[in-house]
Design a protein around this motif. Structure first.
Motif, mmCIF file in Angstrom:
data_model
loop_
_atom_site.group_PDB
_atom_site.id
_atom_site.type_symbol
_atom_site.label_atom_id
_atom_site.label_comp_id
_atom_site.label_asym_id
_atom_site.label_seq_id
_atom_site.Cartn_x
_atom_site.Cartn_y
_atom_site.Cartn_z
ATOM 1 N N TYR A 232 -10.080 -5.249 -7.753
ATOM 2 C CA TYR A 232 -10.013 -5.147 -6.291
ATOM 3 C C TYR A 232 -11.182 -4.325 -5.741
ATOM 4 C CZ TYR A 232 -8.115 -3.933 -1.681
ATOM 5 O OH TYR A 232 -7.943 -3.746 -0.333
ATOM 6 N N VAL A 233 -11.437 -3.170 -6.347
ATOM 7 C CA VAL A 233 -12.528 -2.313 -5.873
ATOM 8 C C VAL A 233 -13.880 -2.979 -6.128
ATOM 9 C CG1 VAL A 233 -13.670 -0.083 -6.213
ATOM 10 C CG2 VAL A 233 -11.170 -0.210 -6.131
ATOM 11 N N ALA B 266 -8.227 2.897 -0.439
ATOM 12 C CA ALA B 266 -7.787 4.276 -0.643
ATOM 13 C C ALA B 266 -6.482 4.336 -1.422
ATOM 14 C CB ALA B 266 -7.629 4.972 0.712
ATOM 15 N N CYS B 267 -5.531 3.477 -1.087
ATOM 16 C CA CYS B 267 -4.223 3.503 -1.749
ATOM 17 C C CYS B 267 -4.318 3.042 -3.197
ATOM 18 C CB CYS B 267 -3.223 2.636 -0.981
ATOM 19 S SG CYS B 267 -2.835 3.261 0.671
ATOM 20 N N ASN B 268 -5.103 1.999 -3.443
ATOM 21 C CA ASN B 268 -5.289 1.539 -4.813
ATOM 22 C C ASN B 268 -6.037 2.574 -5.647
ATOM 23 O OD1 ASN B 268 -4.451 -1.442 -5.484
ATOM 24 N ND2 ASN B 268 -5.147 -1.502 -3.366
ATOM 25 N N ASN C 207 0.822 -1.201 0.000
ATOM 26 C CA ASN C 207 0.000 0.000 0.000
ATOM 27 C C ASN C 207 0.860 1.257 0.000
ATOM 28 O OD1 ASN C 207 -2.560 -1.203 -0.077
ATOM 29 N ND2 ASN C 207 -2.576 -1.518 2.137
ATOM 30 N N ALA C 208 1.996 1.194 0.685
ATOM 31 C CA ALA C 208 2.911 2.337 0.694
ATOM 32 C C ALA C 208 3.412 2.625 -0.711
ATOM 33 C CB ALA C 208 4.076 2.064 1.640
ATOM 34 N N GLU C 209 3.745 1.579 -1.453
ATOM 35 C CA GLU C 209 4.257 1.794 -2.805
ATOM 36 C C GLU C 209 3.195 2.398 -3.709
ATOM 37 O OE1 GLU C 209 6.914 -0.381 -6.239
ATOM 38 O OE2 GLU C 209 5.395 -1.550 -5.202
#
Length: 439
Positions: free
Chosen positions: A427-428, A370-372, A289-291
């Motif tokens: 994913y969403v 949120a990250c994606n 998620n950080a990336e």
């Protein structure tokens, strides 16, 4: 010293050194002349924290020493920007998100994302970001799960620039199917023997270490598909047998190398293992998620840089007795691209705030969504901005000296890596809309 105290002290030091270093002729205003290729700040800066603004200010000062001509030359010569890497390492920026106890700044992904955006927006583009991307992101699992020996011998050298690092996960025959990786690390009497192939490994030619994800238990022998993978921090010793690297010729980001890496019974010591054996997939999840946040920031910077170039050209270029920017056919597409970038910016820094919330109040799935979403939206907004910047330049948009052709070549990277647009939509669809899984 507590983190707030430390951050306050650090900020004071940054601002002091920044003001002493800059001169009116080079940097007339700390937050106005941010970009080396633009005369004003295009992105709306309201709402950012003092830490983020300080990071942006300090990084932009470093980037001002590397004009667009530097990146044009590195791109055309396919030459590593080692001077840029060294400049960031000199002031400790490669440790922005690493713990203070290890010599890092102890800041969050919010500040790291701002740093990466500032780099791409300065004119460095994706090449500048990719030169240090792994140092910021791939070190997170190591910092969290590494042994005392690994941390003490590796992290400080990454921060000071002595050690450059690359990330070895992707394989040619598995792609996004991480759980089906085939590179095998077989236990020996004194370590492991690695055999397999990795692909699209950035900076492998200049890296001395690799964070490697390899299989330690055959897939058919594990109870769960998420088991059987292990993470290692290995030396890339070109003199040892069993290691071969081949550069991949690519469309954009040519200043940094991309590679196929081949292992053939390559010997690594037992103490290269990060965390527990067979738990590598859980470890790598810590940084995914950080990336996505970092890539979103990099995409945003690229989009804003392109838009800055296009808007300036639209004001300067006179055709039929008037600036082409006076024509709505030119102005409206650029205005639309700006709004898309601003919307993606809000999504990106919302995601970083959620990621940096460490009190357990934010569900892991909410962070993932949120990250994606941020990565998807920022990548699409950057593509729109870069494409329209080229078109606004007309024929000169195809010329290397105007930079926008380089930005356009590079803006495809955030759309593809580290996860495709289609997999984010999957994913969403599954996690948010609760639709049946399609793969």
């Amino acid at each position: 010293m507590s983190r707030p105290q430390w951050q306050g002290l650090l900020r004071a030091q940054w601002i002091s050194s920044f003001r002493m270093a800059r001169t009116p002729s080079r940097v007339p205003s700390a937050r106005v002349a941010f970009s080396t290729s633009a005369c004003r700040e295009l992105m709306e800066m309201t709402g950012f924290t003092e830490e983020q603004l300080t990071v942006r200010e300090a990084i932009s000062h470093i980037c001002s020493k590397f004009p667009n001509t530097f990146w044009q030359e590195r791109d055309q010569q396919e030459k590593d920007p080692k001077e840029f890497h060294a400049a960031l390492a000199k002031d400790g920026w490669l440790g922005i998100a690493l713990p203070e106890s290890l010599g890092g700044a102890g800041l969050g992904v919010s500040e790291a994302t701002m740093m990466m955006q500032t780099i791409t927006q300065s004119g460095a583009g994706m090449a500048g970001a990719q030169a240090i991307h792994a140092n910021v992101y791939a070190t997170q699992p190591l910092a969290k799960f590494g042994t005392k020996e690994q941390l003490e011998t590796t992290i400080p050298n990454i921060i000071n620039g002595t050690c450059r690092i690359c990330f070895g996960v992707t394989e040619p025959n598995t792609g996004l199917e991480t759980l089906k990786l085939k590179t095998l690390a077989t236990k020996t009497t004194d370590g492991y023997s690695v055999t397999g192939q990795k692909i699209w490994i950035t900076c492998a030619q200049v890296a001395s270490k690799m964070i490697l994800l390899a299989r330690t238990t055959p897939l058919e022998e594990v109870m769960k598909s998420s088991e059987g993978l292990s993470m290692f921090c290995i030396d890339l010793n070109r003199d040892n047998p069993g290691l071969d690297m081949r550069k991949i010729k690519k469309m954009g980001g040519r200043a940094v190398d991309a590679n196929e890496v081949f292992f053939d019974n390559y010997q690594i010591p037992a103490n290269a293992l990060i965390g527990e054996e067979n738990q590598g997939f859980k470890i790598i999840l810590h940084g995914m998620n950080a990336e996505r946040c970092l890539l979103a920031g990099e995409a945003l910077g690229l989009g804003y840089a392109a838009l800055e170039k296009a808007s300036q050209y639209a004001k300067d270029r006179v055709v039929f007795g008037r600036p082409i920017g006076q024509n709505q056919g030119v102005a409206h597409p650029l205005a639309d691209a700006y709004m898309k970038l601003e919307a993606a910016k809000l999504a990106t820094y919302h995601a970083t705030r959620l990621y940096d919330t460490n009190d357990g109040s934010v569900p892991f799935q909410s962070i993932g969504v949120a990250c994606n979403s941020a990565k998807y939206l920022a990548a699409e907004a950057a593509f729109t901005a870069c494409e329209r910047a080229v078109l606004a330049h007309g024929g000169m948009g195809y010329a290397m000296e105007y930079d926008v052709e380089r930005y356009f070549r590079e803006c495809l990277v955030p759309r593809i890596a580290p996860v495709s647009r289609e997999m984010i939509l999957n994913y969403v669809s599954e996690k948010v809309l609760e639709l049946p899984r399609s793969y």
